[in-house]
Motif scaffolding. Structure first.
Motif, PDB file in Angstrom:
ATOM      1  N   THR A 100      37.944  29.640  -2.459  1.00  0.00           N
ATOM      2  CA  THR A 100      36.907  29.223  -1.513  1.00  0.00           C
ATOM      3  C   THR A 100      36.788  30.292  -0.446  1.00  0.00           C
ATOM      4  O   THR A 100      37.787  30.671   0.178  1.00  0.00           O
ATOM      5  N   LEU A 101      35.573  30.777  -0.243  1.00  0.00           N
ATOM      6  CA  LEU A 101      35.283  31.783   0.784  1.00  0.00           C
ATOM      7  C   LEU A 101      34.984  31.060   2.091  1.00  0.00           C
ATOM      8  O   LEU A 101      34.017  30.306   2.178  1.00  0.00           O
ATOM      9  N   HIS A 102      35.833  31.268   3.094  1.00  0.00           N
ATOM     10  CA  HIS A 102      35.645  30.646   4.408  1.00  0.00           C
ATOM     11  C   HIS A 102      35.032  31.608   5.417  1.00  0.00           C
ATOM     12  O   HIS A 102      34.552  31.170   6.464  1.00  0.00           O
ATOM     13  N   GLY A 103      35.077  32.900   5.121  1.00  0.00           N
ATOM     14  CA  GLY A 103      34.528  33.875   6.049  1.00  0.00           C
ATOM     15  C   GLY A 103      35.075  35.257   5.730  1.00  0.00           C
ATOM     16  O   GLY A 103      35.541  35.525   4.616  1.00  0.00           O
ATOM     17  N   PHE A 104      35.023  36.125   6.743  1.00  0.00           N
ATOM     18  CA  PHE A 104      35.417  37.525   6.562  1.00  0.00           C
ATOM     19  C   PHE A 104      36.366  37.934   7.678  1.00  0.00           C
ATOM     20  O   PHE A 104      36.140  37.618   8.848  1.00  0.00           O
ATOM     21  N   ALA A 105      37.436  38.623   7.296  1.00  0.00           N
ATOM     22  CA  ALA A 105      38.371  39.180   8.272  1.00  0.00           C
ATOM     23  C   ALA A 105      37.933  40.600   8.597  1.00  0.00           C
ATOM     24  O   ALA A 105      37.595  41.369   7.695  1.00  0.00           O
ATOM     25  N   GLY A 106      37.920  40.920   9.880  1.00  0.00           N
ATOM     26  CA  GLY A 106      37.525  42.252  10.325  1.00  0.00           C
ATOM     27  C   GLY A 106      38.678  42.985  10.977  1.00  0.00           C
ATOM     28  O   GLY A 106      39.509  42.383  11.678  1.00  0.00           O
TER      29      GLY A 106
END
Length: 196
Positions: A100-106
C-alpha cells in the motif's frame, strides 16, 4: 562571499507507512459533513524521523539547486519563475511485492561549503546527525500497488512572490493509461506553503 548552502539535491521514494499516515490523518481534529478529514492535514508535508516505514522502490533524484543562482540579479530576472520546477519520476518495482502506497519520503544532500556536506539521504546520511530529518508527503487516500506494478509521481515546486510550495500527484500502474491517478495535492498552496 560564501553562500550556505552552496548546492543541494532532493530525492524521493514511494513508501508504505500505515502508522505515519494514520498519525497524519489524526492531525485533522474536525471532520466535514461527509466524515472525511480536512485536506490540510493530508496535503501538508511533515518533517519526521521515519519509523515503521517500508520503501517500495529506491530513491531517485528530484531537483538540484546551486547558489548563487546563475543569472540572479540580472536585468529582467524573475527569481520566482527561475526557482519553480516540475518533474515526473518513475519508480521501477518489477521484482517487488504488493504493498500500500501511503506517500513519498523525501531526503536531501547538500554541500554547505566545500568540503562540508550534510545529508538525510540514506546512502550518504551524515553519521550521528539528529538535527535534520526526512520529509513525508502523504497521499489523501492510500493506494494499493500490485506486485511488480510501477509507481510514478508528478512533483511541482511552485514559487510566487513571498512564498514557495510543493504540489504532488501519484500514478500507479505505469504506461500511457495508469490504473490509478490521484488528484493533485496542495494545488496553489491551499494547504501548505513556506513564506519567504
Amino acid at each position: 562571499a560564501v553562500s550556505i548552502p552552496a548546492d543541494y539535491t532532493s530525492f524521493l521514494q514511494p513508501v508504505a507507512a500505515a502508522k505515519l499516515w494514520a498519525d497524519v490523518k489524526a492531525q485533522a481534529k474536525d471532520f466535514d459533513e461527509g466524515g472525511a478529514p480536512p485536506l490540510k492535514a493530508l496535503e501538508t508535508p511533515y518533517v519526521v524521523k521515519l519509523h515503521r516505514v517500508t520503501p517500495l522502490a529506491p530513491t531517485v533524484p528530484v531537483f538540484s539547486f546551486a547558489h548563487p543562482r546563475p543569472g540572479a540579479g540580472a536585468a529582467g530576472d524573475d527569481a520566482a519563475a527561475a526557482n519553480a520546477r516540475f518533474i515526473t519520476l518513475t519508480f521501477d518495482r518489477a521484482n517487488e511485492p504488493a504493498a500500500t502506497l501511503h506517500g513519498f519520503a523525501g531526503f536531501f544532500e547538500t554541500t554547505l561549503f566545500a568540503p562540508v556536506t550534510l545529508s538525510t539521504h540514506p546512502p550518504t546520511h551524515t553519521p550521528g546527525m539528529a538535527s535534520w530529518f526526512p520529509i513525508f508527503f502523504p497521499l489523501v487516500s492510500p493506494v494499493d500497488v500490485g506486485a511488480g506494478e510501477g509507481v510514478a509521481v508528478h512533483v511541482w515546486r511552485c514559487a510566487a512572490p513571498g512564498r514557495v510550495w510543493y504540489e504532488w500527484a501519484a500514478e500507479v500502474g505505469g504506461g500511457a493509461s495508469p490504473r490509478v491517478t490521484t488528484p493533485i495535492h496542495n494545488p496553489g498552496g491551499r494547504s501548505y506553503y513556506v513564506g519567504l
